[in-house]
Design an enzyme around this catalytic site. Structure first.
Site, short mmCIF file in Angstrom:
data_model
loop_
_atom_site.label_atom_id
_atom_site.label_comp_id
_atom_site.label_asym_id
_atom_site.label_seq_id
_atom_site.Cartn_x
_atom_site.Cartn_y
_atom_site.Cartn_z
N SER A 16 6.15 -0.35 10.65
CA SER A 16 4.66 -0.23 10.44
C SER A 16 4.84 1.25 9.49
CB SER A 16 3.76 -0.29 11.16
OG SER A 16 2.76 0.04 10.73
N SER A 17 4.32 1.27 8.10
CA SER A 17 3.75 2.92 7.72
C SER A 17 3.29 3.19 8.66
CB SER A 17 3.12 2.76 6.72
OG SER A 17 3.16 1.91 5.77
N LYS A 48 5.15 -9.42 9.92
CA LYS A 48 4.41 -8.76 10.25
C LYS A 48 2.62 -8.59 10.62
CE LYS A 48 3.42 -5.08 12.58
NZ LYS A 48 2.56 -3.92 11.47
N ASP A 49 1.92 -8.45 9.39
CA ASP A 49 0.39 -9.49 9.65
C ASP A 49 0.15 -10.74 9.55
OD1 ASP A 49 -0.70 -6.62 9.28
OD2 ASP A 49 0.86 -7.00 6.88
N GLY A 81 10.79 -2.60 5.74
CA GLY A 81 10.23 -4.33 5.93
C GLY A 81 9.49 -4.14 4.27
N HIS A 82 9.39 -3.35 3.78
CA HIS A 82 9.15 -2.81 2.64
C HIS A 82 10.16 -3.88 1.45
CE1 HIS A 82 5.56 -0.90 3.50
NE2 HIS A 82 4.59 -1.73 2.58
N MET A 97 0.96 -1.13 -0.01
CA MET A 97 0.25 -0.17 -0.05
C MET A 97 1.06 1.04 -0.01
SD MET A 97 -3.40 -1.28 2.31
CE MET A 97 -2.23 -0.88 4.16
N GLY A 98 2.59 1.20 -0.32
CA GLY A 98 3.05 2.30 -0.26
C GLY A 98 3.64 3.12 1.26
N LEU A 121 6.69 2.65 1.97
CA LEU A 121 7.65 1.97 2.29
C LEU A 121 8.88 2.13 2.57
CD1 LEU A 121 7.81 0.38 -2.05
CD2 LEU A 121 6.13 0.67 -0.57
O1 PAF Z 1 -0.11 -5.55 3.45
C1 PAF Z 1 -0.91 -4.95 3.20
O2 PAF Z 1 0.20 -3.61 2.60
C2 PAF Z 1 -1.93 -5.16 2.67
O3 PAF Z 1 -2.68 -5.55 3.18
C3 PAF Z 1 -2.02 -5.60 0.72
C4 PAF Z 1 -1.81 -6.48 0.53
C5 PAF Z 1 -1.06 -4.82 -0.23
C6 PAF Z 1 -2.67 -5.54 0.59
O4 PAF Z 1 -3.96 -4.29 0.48
#
Ligand code: PAF
Length: 282
Positions: A182-183, A146-147, A33-34, A27-28, A30
């Site tokens: 986390s963002s 994390k999720d 972690g991303h 979801m940008g 970044l």
């Molecule tokens: O983890 C995230 O950033 C979002 O839930 C995802 C997987 C990009 C879906 O919108």
């Protein structure tokens, strides 16, 4: 690095990518972690696609969709530096055109934990991830631990809908003091930022008890709750000591457990988790 917006542009660019193709959905805004997810994709794939889309359907009516942090130029320079091949930045109209009416819903594994406090959240996640999978047709898709429940839900969806996609999971990346990246950390002021380490402290206190032989899940949950109660700027929404596969609450820990929690620090809702009985990232 190519950036595209529409489905036609994406399909055209996708044809030219040598396989295996890795997808990193984001979801940008970044952070490291991303970037670890992208690095993981680069290790196992010849081409890497990153999607950036703040998915409105996974936010509840009182959640932070409008406030969600965005910085596309910074995101693109991070991705360029990692030599990503293709970035897909769909608009809401591309993802959910007028008269949109199809949803992907996963069953039991979406119900506890985040699912019980964020009704509709996982329906939004699985719908958008399914659309990303269909459009990009990756061989590998990479998500962050994390999720933890999101990983379980997407893995279930991938099996149930027979997507020929390998789901890779990257360990949580933490700041030096343990705060999971986390963002949403950007919402915290200086005092809240210090207080936010309470999630990690609670997880580690629980792990310490487990390593000393504690096997009552209720006692483990109490240790986490008490640690959070002791932090004046924090309040727990839930703490959980759950089965690693079903995510249902345990009475006794016999075969590992997923410790997880959602905690408000001020108005910011933070989540974190830790696996007992299996190696973690740190
Ligand atoms: O983890 C995230 O950033 C979002 O839930 C995802 C997987 C990009 C879906 O919108």
């Amino acid at each position: 690095m190519k950036t595209v917006e529409t489905l036609n542009e994406l399909w055209q660019a996708r044809k030219d990518l040598p396989g295996p193709v890795g997808l990193v959905p984001t979801m940008g805004f970044l952070h490291d972690g991303h970037l670890m997810l992208v690095k993981e994709a680069k290790q196992s794939c010849a081409s890497v696609v990153v999607s950036i889309f703040v998915n409105p359907t996974q936010f509840g009516p009182s959640e932070d969709l409008d406030a969600y942090p965005r910085d596309l130029q910074r995101d693109l320079s991070h991705l360029e530096a990692l030599d990503v091949d293709l970035v897909w930045i769909p608009t809401s109209e591309v993802m959910y055109p007028a008269n949109y009416q199809t949803w992907v819903e996963v069953g039991d594994v979406t119900k506890p934990l985040e699912g019980s406090y964020r009704p509709g959240h996982f329906r939004g996640v699985t719908t958008v991830v399914s659309k990303l999978f269909n459009a990009v047709q990756p061989d590998v898709a990479v998500f962050g631990q994390k999720d933890a429940q999101q990983v379980a839900v997407i893995s279930q969806m991938t099996r149930d809908l027979s997507y020929p996609i390998e789901i890779k999971v990257v360990p949580i990346v933490r700041e030096g003091d343990g705060l999971a990246l986390s963002s949403r950390n950007t919402y915290l002021n200086q005092d809240q930022r210090k207080a936010a380490t309470v999630l990690y402290r609670a997880l580690r206190a629980a792990e310490k008890a487990y390593l000393s032989g504690e096997r009552s899940a209720e006692t483990i949950r109490q240790i986490m709750s008490e640690t959070i109660t002791d932090e004046p700027l924090a309040s727990a929404q839930y703490v959980s000591c759950a089965d690693l596969l079903t995510l249902t609450e345990l009475e006794t820990i016999t075969n590992g457990a997923l410790l997880s929690m959602a905690v408000y620090v001020g108005k910011t809702r933070l989540i974190d988790n830790w696996i007992l009985g299996k190696p973690n990232a740190d």
